[in-house]
Design a protein around this motif. Structure first.
Motif, short mmCIF file in Angstrom:
data_model
loop_
_atom_site.label_atom_id
_atom_site.label_comp_id
_atom_site.label_asym_id
_atom_site.label_seq_id
_atom_site.Cartn_x
_atom_site.Cartn_y
_atom_site.Cartn_z
N ASN A 151 -27.59 -14.95 12.85
CA ASN A 151 -26.68 -15.50 13.86
C ASN A 151 -26.62 -14.48 14.99
O ASN A 151 -25.76 -13.60 15.00
CB ASN A 151 -25.31 -15.76 13.25
N LEU A 152 -27.56 -14.60 15.92
CA LEU A 152 -27.76 -13.59 16.96
C LEU A 152 -27.33 -14.12 18.32
O LEU A 152 -26.79 -15.22 18.43
CB LEU A 152 -29.23 -13.16 16.98
N ASN A 153 -27.57 -13.34 19.36
CA ASN A 153 -27.35 -13.81 20.72
C ASN A 153 -28.23 -15.02 20.98
O ASN A 153 -29.22 -15.26 20.30
CB ASN A 153 -27.72 -12.72 21.73
N THR A 154 -27.92 -15.76 22.00
CA THR A 154 -28.76 -16.91 22.35
C THR A 154 -30.10 -16.44 22.90
O THR A 154 -30.24 -15.31 23.39
CB THR A 154 -28.07 -17.78 23.41
N SER A 177 -28.10 -8.18 -9.51
CA SER A 177 -27.62 -9.40 -10.15
C SER A 177 -26.12 -9.61 -9.91
O SER A 177 -25.63 -10.73 -9.93
CB SER A 177 -27.91 -9.36 -11.65
N SER A 178 -25.40 -8.52 -9.69
CA SER A 178 -23.97 -8.62 -9.42
C SER A 178 -23.63 -8.57 -7.94
O SER A 178 -22.46 -8.68 -7.56
CB SER A 178 -23.22 -7.51 -10.16
N ALA A 179 -24.63 -8.35 -7.10
CA ALA A 179 -24.42 -8.32 -5.64
C ALA A 179 -25.58 -9.08 -5.01
O ALA A 179 -26.52 -8.51 -4.47
CB ALA A 179 -24.36 -6.89 -5.13
N ARG A 180 -25.48 -10.41 -5.11
CA ARG A 180 -26.57 -11.27 -4.66
C ARG A 180 -26.43 -11.70 -3.20
O ARG A 180 -27.36 -12.28 -2.65
CB ARG A 180 -26.66 -12.52 -5.54
N THR A 181 -25.32 -11.44 -2.59
CA THR A 181 -25.12 -11.83 -1.20
C THR A 181 -24.61 -10.64 -0.39
O THR A 181 -23.88 -9.79 -0.89
CB THR A 181 -24.11 -12.98 -1.08
N ARG A 182 -25.05 -10.62 0.83
CA ARG A 182 -24.59 -9.61 1.78
C ARG A 182 -24.38 -10.29 3.13
O ARG A 182 -25.21 -11.10 3.56
CB ARG A 182 -25.60 -8.48 1.96
N SER A 183 -23.30 -9.94 3.77
CA SER A 183 -23.06 -10.41 5.13
C SER A 183 -22.82 -9.18 6.00
O SER A 183 -21.89 -8.40 5.75
CB SER A 183 -21.86 -11.34 5.19
N VAL A 184 -23.66 -9.00 6.99
CA VAL A 184 -23.64 -7.80 7.81
C VAL A 184 -23.29 -8.19 9.24
O VAL A 184 -24.05 -8.89 9.92
CB VAL A 184 -25.00 -7.07 7.79
N GLY A 185 -22.15 -7.77 9.70
CA GLY A 185 -21.78 -7.96 11.09
C GLY A 185 -22.09 -6.71 11.90
O GLY A 185 -21.95 -5.59 11.41
N SER A 198 -22.44 -5.43 24.68
CA SER A 198 -22.87 -5.75 23.32
C SER A 198 -22.07 -6.94 22.86
O SER A 198 -21.03 -7.28 23.44
CB SER A 198 -22.66 -4.56 22.38
N SER A 199 -22.55 -7.62 21.85
CA SER A 199 -21.85 -8.78 21.34
C SER A 199 -21.92 -8.79 19.83
O SER A 199 -22.82 -8.19 19.23
CB SER A 199 -22.44 -10.08 21.91
N SER A 200 -20.99 -9.49 19.20
CA SER A 200 -20.96 -9.56 17.75
C SER A 200 -22.06 -10.47 17.25
O SER A 200 -22.23 -11.60 17.73
CB SER A 200 -19.58 -10.08 17.28
N GLN A 201 -22.83 -9.99 16.29
CA GLN A 201 -23.92 -10.75 15.70
C GLN A 201 -23.84 -10.56 14.18
O GLN A 201 -23.05 -9.78 13.69
CB GLN A 201 -25.26 -10.28 16.25
#
Length: 543
Positions: free
Chosen positions: A450-453, A413-421, A532-535
């Motif tokens: 948000n991945l490679n094309t 409930s206190s960590a509802r979002t995660r963004s993983v690069g 490799s590329s950033s995703q």
């Protein structure tokens, strides 16, 4: 041939060091071969390195194995010798005699057997017996002598009492089974050697190579260069007494593995090493399902190391990459003579002298075969990643350890979002888990990708696990830019979701080995155009 045993211990470091320098020479590539580029470093330097590699493999000390500690045993010789065979024409004159001796059959140079020779019969009387597929050669005296047992079916090596030693009879029967199975399955026969050592059939020699740390090898003693078919001869150990495994089993899987290299030579002697070793390790278990010796390779392949490129060959990775071809075999199970046809059909596409495109080899042949089946490498890699996370999907998966997660996150409930690069190398997968933690009520979870094309090989699969239910996996439809946003119920019965991503990028700069790069790394002795590329993956819980 490398023959690891159960876990891994003292000899891993030795083998890794040797193999990192052993696979230096093959010029193969994707997507199609133009004129072979000039090698860098120059051709003579590459040839000298190939010679030194074989000498190092032969001369390196072999430490006693401790099976209880899971020691690795054996050395790879087939590809090191192949590299020497296809480059020895570039050696300086002063070193060509040494190369010729190392590539020579045990029956050659009878008057001189040097310490660094792999197997040399010298002046000992050589005996030979042939069946319809191979001729086996052996001696009964000296360091290369075989067991003299000849008591028929009741001994260590079953045979017929009287006449030929049981070990030879067992070898002949094993080779008959191996060779005939490959022919019935539709593979090419090994190329004829034109009658060397008295017969046009492939020759198998028995010698004391176990004392040098080798189970077996196949090579060619003909002058070859480029992507051509070539004949092969094989050497198997004379008793398999050194390795802590039942000698019958050791001989069988070694024969299956090494003779498959002889078959591969009939398609292209200079094919990419990763696919040669991965498919040769794959076929061991297909022919001798009850031995399962190739499971010992799994800690070095994509099952244990999903972040590793499928075609990596810096050390001993391809011996564990057989699991990818097992995956394909079970996904596409059509078989002939008990062997799944998909591997055969890939090798047909690699046939530079036959039905295949002369510019198609290694990864490109794999890509083309998957396309013919209505799929692609990216989708299959992502699904492969799911099978490796859930190994019970495999027929023998109860014996496999699940592939590791890259990381686990807990949604609360206190960590509802995660963004993983993250970044992911070519031909690799990675899996992230998001668990349902405390404080959440009835809710949904939205996963953004948000991945490679798509054009360079992005793919993703999401797996949802609910309480008292099996995990359910679905391929995620991506936009052309490699993006997606999908939502799932994330209520109290949800335990976790996993996001498996794959990088199916098959673009390479072929033949651009750096001046200081003396080891074979990837497809076409080149480098990925984009390593490799950033995703990114974003996860949001709402409600």
């Amino acid at each position: 041939m490398i023959r690891p045993r159960t876990p891994w211990s003292a000899l891993v470091a030795l083998l890794a060091t040797l193999l990192a320098t052993a696979l230096a020479v093959t010029a193969l590539g994707v997507p199609a071969r133009a004129a072979d580029p000039d090698p860098a470093p120059d051709a003579e330097e590459v040839a000298e390195h190939a010679l030194e590699t074989v000498q190092d493999l032969v001369e390196a000390p072999v430490e006693p194995a401790d099976p209880a500690a899971g020691d690795v045993e054996g050395k790879n010789l087939t590809l090191a010798l192949r590299d020497l065979a296809v480059t020895r024409g570039d050696l300086p004159d002063s070193k060509r005699a040494t190369a010729a001796r190392l590539l020579a059959r045990p029956t050659d140079s009878a008057s001189e057997c040097l310490n660094e020779d792999l197997a040399c019969y010298g002046s000992h009387t050589v005996k030979r017996k042939c069946n319809t597929v191979v001729c086996v050669h052996w001696v009964t005296s000296g360091t290369n002598a075989i067991p003299t047992e000849n008591d028929g079916a009741g001994g260590a090596f079953p045979g017929v009492a009287g006449g030929t030693p049981d070990y030879v009879e067992f070898t002949l029967d094993t080779m008959r089974n191996v060779a005939n199975t490959y022919v019935r399955a539709g593979y090419k026969k090994p190329i004829s050697d034109g009658g060397a050592d008295g017969s046009s059939l492939p020759d198998v020699y028995l010698g004391n190579i176990g004392s040098a740390g080798a189970y077996g090898y196949c090579t060619t003693d003909e002058d070859v260069s480029g992507h051509v078919a070539a004949p092969a001869y094989c050497v198997l150990d004379n008793n398999y007494a050194e390795f802590g495994i039942l000698p019958r089993s050791a001989l069988r899987v070694t024969a299956a593995h090494e003779f498959f290299h002889a078959v591969q030579f009939a398609y292209d002697v200079n094919e990419d090493g990763w696919i040669m070793e991965a498919t040769a390790s794959w076929v061991e278990d297909e022919l001798y399902d009850g031995i399962n010796d190739n499971r010992a390779y799994l800690p070095y392949g994509p099952l244990a190391k999903p972040n590793q490129a499928l075609d990596a060959f810096t050390q001993i990775e391809p011996y564990g990459t057989w699991i990818f071809f097992r995956y394909l075999s079970e996904r596409y199970p059509t078989s002939v003579a008990g062997l799944p046809t998909i591997v055969r059909d890939i090798w047909r596409r690699l046939d530079d002298g036959g039905s295949g495109d002369a510019n198609t080899y290694s990864l490109q042949g794999l890509v083309d075969e998957l396309a013919a089946k209505g799929t692609n490498i990216s989708t299959q890699l992502a699904t492969f990643g799911i099978w490796n996370r859930r190994p019970l999907l495999y027929e023998e998966g109860s014996a496999y350890r699940p592939a590791p997660l890259r990381k686990t996150y807990t949604m609360t409930s206190s960590a509802r979002t995660r963004s993983v690069g993250f970044s992911l190398t070519h031909l690799a997968t990675g899996t992230y888990r998001f668990t349902r933690g405390s404080g959440l009520v009835t809710s949904k979870v939205t996963v953004g990708l948000n991945l490679n094309t798509l054009s360079i090989g992005a793919a993703a699969v999401i797996t949802v696990k609910r309480r008292n239910q099996g995990a359910v996996s679905r391929v995620v439809p991506l936009t052309s830019d490699g993006n997606a946003s999908v939502s799932y119920a994330f209520g109290s019965t949800t335990e976790w979701i996993e996001v498996t991503v794959a990088n199916g990028d098959t673009r390479y700069n072929c033949g651009d080995m750096a001046d200081d790069q003396q080891s074979y790394l990837y497809t076409c002795q080149g480098t990925p155009q984009q390593g490799s590329s950033s995703q990114a993956i974003s996860v949001k819980v709402t409600g």
